[in-house]
Write a protein that holds these residues in place. Structure first.
Motif, short mmCIF file in Angstrom:
data_model
loop_
_atom_site.label_atom_id
_atom_site.label_comp_id
_atom_site.label_asym_id
_atom_site.label_seq_id
_atom_site.Cartn_x
_atom_site.Cartn_y
_atom_site.Cartn_z
N SER A 60 0.81 -1.22 0.00
CA SER A 60 0.00 0.00 0.00
C SER A 60 0.85 1.27 0.00
O SER A 60 0.52 2.24 -0.68
N HIS A 61 1.94 1.25 0.77
CA HIS A 61 2.71 2.48 0.98
C HIS A 61 4.10 2.48 0.35
O HIS A 61 4.66 3.55 0.10
N HIS A 62 4.67 1.31 0.10
CA HIS A 62 6.01 1.23 -0.49
C HIS A 62 6.04 0.16 -1.59
O HIS A 62 6.82 -0.80 -1.50
N PRO A 63 5.20 0.30 -2.60
CA PRO A 63 5.09 -0.76 -3.63
C PRO A 63 6.40 -1.03 -4.37
O PRO A 63 6.59 -2.13 -4.89
N HIS A 64 7.31 -0.06 -4.42
CA HIS A 64 8.57 -0.25 -5.13
C HIS A 64 9.41 -1.36 -4.50
O HIS A 64 10.25 -1.97 -5.17
N LEU A 65 9.19 -1.63 -3.19
CA LEU A 65 9.96 -2.68 -2.53
C LEU A 65 9.58 -4.08 -3.02
O LEU A 65 10.34 -5.03 -2.81
N LEU A 66 8.42 -4.20 -3.67
CA LEU A 66 7.93 -5.50 -4.11
C LEU A 66 8.03 -5.68 -5.61
O LEU A 66 7.60 -6.72 -6.14
N LEU A 67 8.59 -4.69 -6.31
CA LEU A 67 8.71 -4.81 -7.76
C LEU A 67 9.76 -5.84 -8.14
O LEU A 67 10.75 -6.02 -7.43
N PRO A 68 9.57 -6.55 -9.26
CA PRO A 68 10.57 -7.53 -9.71
C PRO A 68 11.91 -6.84 -9.97
O PRO A 68 11.98 -5.69 -10.36
N ARG A 69 13.00 -7.58 -9.72
CA ARG A 69 14.33 -7.05 -9.98
C ARG A 69 14.62 -7.10 -11.47
O ARG A 69 13.81 -7.57 -12.26
N LYS A 70 15.80 -6.61 -11.84
CA LYS A 70 16.16 -6.56 -13.25
C LYS A 70 16.22 -7.96 -13.87
O LYS A 70 16.01 -8.11 -15.07
N ASP A 71 16.51 -8.97 -13.04
CA ASP A 71 16.57 -10.33 -13.56
C ASP A 71 15.19 -11.00 -13.62
O ASP A 71 15.08 -12.17 -13.96
N GLY A 72 14.14 -10.24 -13.26
CA GLY A 72 12.78 -10.75 -13.33
C GLY A 72 12.30 -11.44 -12.07
O GLY A 72 11.12 -11.75 -11.94
N LYS A 73 13.21 -11.69 -11.12
CA LYS A 73 12.83 -12.37 -9.90
C LYS A 73 12.26 -11.37 -8.88
O LYS A 73 12.63 -10.20 -8.87
N LEU A 74 11.34 -11.85 -8.05
CA LEU A 74 10.77 -11.00 -7.02
C LEU A 74 11.79 -10.81 -5.89
O LEU A 74 12.57 -11.72 -5.59
N PRO A 75 11.81 -9.64 -5.27
CA PRO A 75 12.77 -9.39 -4.19
C PRO A 75 12.45 -10.26 -2.97
O PRO A 75 11.28 -10.58 -2.70
N LEU A 76 13.48 -10.65 -2.25
CA LEU A 76 13.30 -11.41 -1.03
C LEU A 76 13.27 -10.44 0.16
O LEU A 76 14.23 -9.72 0.39
N ILE A 77 12.15 -10.40 0.86
CA ILE A 77 12.00 -9.52 2.01
C ILE A 77 12.40 -10.29 3.26
O ILE A 77 11.80 -11.32 3.59
N PRO A 78 13.42 -9.85 3.98
CA PRO A 78 13.88 -10.59 5.18
C PRO A 78 12.82 -10.61 6.28
O PRO A 78 12.14 -9.61 6.52
N TYR A 79 12.69 -11.75 6.96
CA TYR A 79 11.79 -11.83 8.11
C TYR A 79 12.20 -10.84 9.19
O TYR A 79 11.35 -10.33 9.94
N ASP A 80 13.50 -10.56 9.28
CA ASP A 80 14.00 -9.68 10.34
C ASP A 80 13.41 -8.27 10.26
O ASP A 80 13.39 -7.55 11.25
#
Length: 236
Positions: A60-80
Motif C-alpha cells: 500500500s505504501h512502499h510498492p517499489h519494494l515489491l517490484l521484480p528485480r532486473k533479472d525478473g525475480k521477485l525481491p526477497l523480504i527478510p523476516y528480520d
C-alpha cells in the motif's frame, strides 16, 4: 504473564529451587524467540502473521519494494524486517503480547547500537555513508585500459572522483546519483588526507539490491526521522 511464545517459555528454567537452570536455558539449548521447530522438525518463523501484515503495508505504501528485480525475480523480504514494522505499528496500534516481548528483547539487545557502530568503523579504518550527490560537471580526461574512457565527475558539494566507462557520461551532468561513499580514517578516527590535502574517499554506485545500500539508506532515514521528531518535541 504469558507474554513469551510457548516454545520460548518452555525452554527457560522457572524453578527457583533448581540453581543449575533457574533463569537459564534448559539442556544447554539457547532457544530463539522468533523461531520454533514444527512437528516435522522444520524451523519456522513465529511471527508470520505480522510478516504478512508488513508485506500488505509495503504493497500500500512502499510498492517499489515489491517490484521484480532486473533479472525478473521477485525481491526477497527478510523476516528480520518485521521487528521494525512492529516498532512503527506499536506507536499507533495495539500489539500482541508476544510481539511486545520481541520488541523488549530487541531494544535490550540493541542498546548502544550507534556507539558500537562508530567504534567498529574506527577499528576498521573506514566509514561508509549513503549519499545522494548531484553531478555539477563531467570532464573526459584520457583513455584508460581495455578501451574505457576516464571521466572526472564533480558534484555540487565540491567532491569529485574518477570513473571509467565504455560509454560517454556527459548526460550525467545535472542528474542526481546514489553512492556509497567510503572515507578512510586515521588512528584518531579523523578522515585521512592525500598529499594535496584532499580527504581520501572512494565512490561506489551500488545496485538496487545491494545490502549496504539498503542498510545505509535505512540508517539515514532513521536519523532524519529522529531529527524531525526532536524538532517537533521542541516546538511543542
Amino acid at each position: 504473564m504469558d507474554f513469551l511464545p510457548a516454545h520460548y517459555d518452555q525452554s527457560l528454567g522457572w524453578n527457583k529451587d533448581d540453581n543449575r537452570t533457574y533463569g537459564k536455558f534448559l539442556a544447554d539449548n539457547e532457544s530463539k524467540l522468533v523461531w520454533y521447530t514444527n512437528k516435522e522438525g522444520k524451523s519456522c518463523f513465529f511471527f508470520m502473521d505480522s510478516f504478512r501484515e508488513m508485506i500488505e503495508d509495503f504493497r500500500s505504501h512502499h510498492p517499489h519494494l515489491l517490484l521484480p528485480r532486473k533479472d525478473g525475480k521477485l525481491p526477497l523480504i527478510p523476516y528480520d524486517w518485521t521487528i521494525y514494522y512492529l516498532r512503527k505499528k506499536g506507536l499507533t496500534a495495539p500489539l500482541a503480547k508476544e510481539e511486545i516481548a520481541w520488541l523488549l528483547l530487541h531494544f535490550n539487545q540493541k542498546r548502544g547500537y550507534y556507539q558500537l557502530r562508530g567504534e567498529d568503523e574506527e577499528k576498521s579504518g573506514k566509514r561508509e555513508e549513503y549519499q545522494l550527490l548531484k553531478v555539477a560537471h563531467v570532464e573526459k580526461t584520457k583513455s584508460a585500459k581495455k578501451g574505457d574512457d576516464e571521466y572526472i565527475i564533480t558534484f555540487e558539494n565540491g567532491w569529485s572522483h574518477v570513473k571509467r566507462s565504455k560509454t560517454p557520461l556527459f548526460d550525467w551532468q545535472g542528474t542526481t546519483k546514489e553512492y556509497i561513499v567510503t572515507t578512510s580514517l586515521g588512528q584518531d578516527g579523523q578522515p585521512k588526507k592525500d598529499k594535496e590535502g584532499n580527504i581520501q574517499r572512494l565512490f561506489r554506485i551500488p545496485k538496487e539490491d545491494d545490502w549496504t545500500l539498503i542498510k545505509k539508506k535505512t540508517e539515514m532515514d532513521v536519523r532524519r526521522k529522529q531529527k524531525w521528531m526532536s524538532g517537533l518535541a521542541v516546538k511543542q
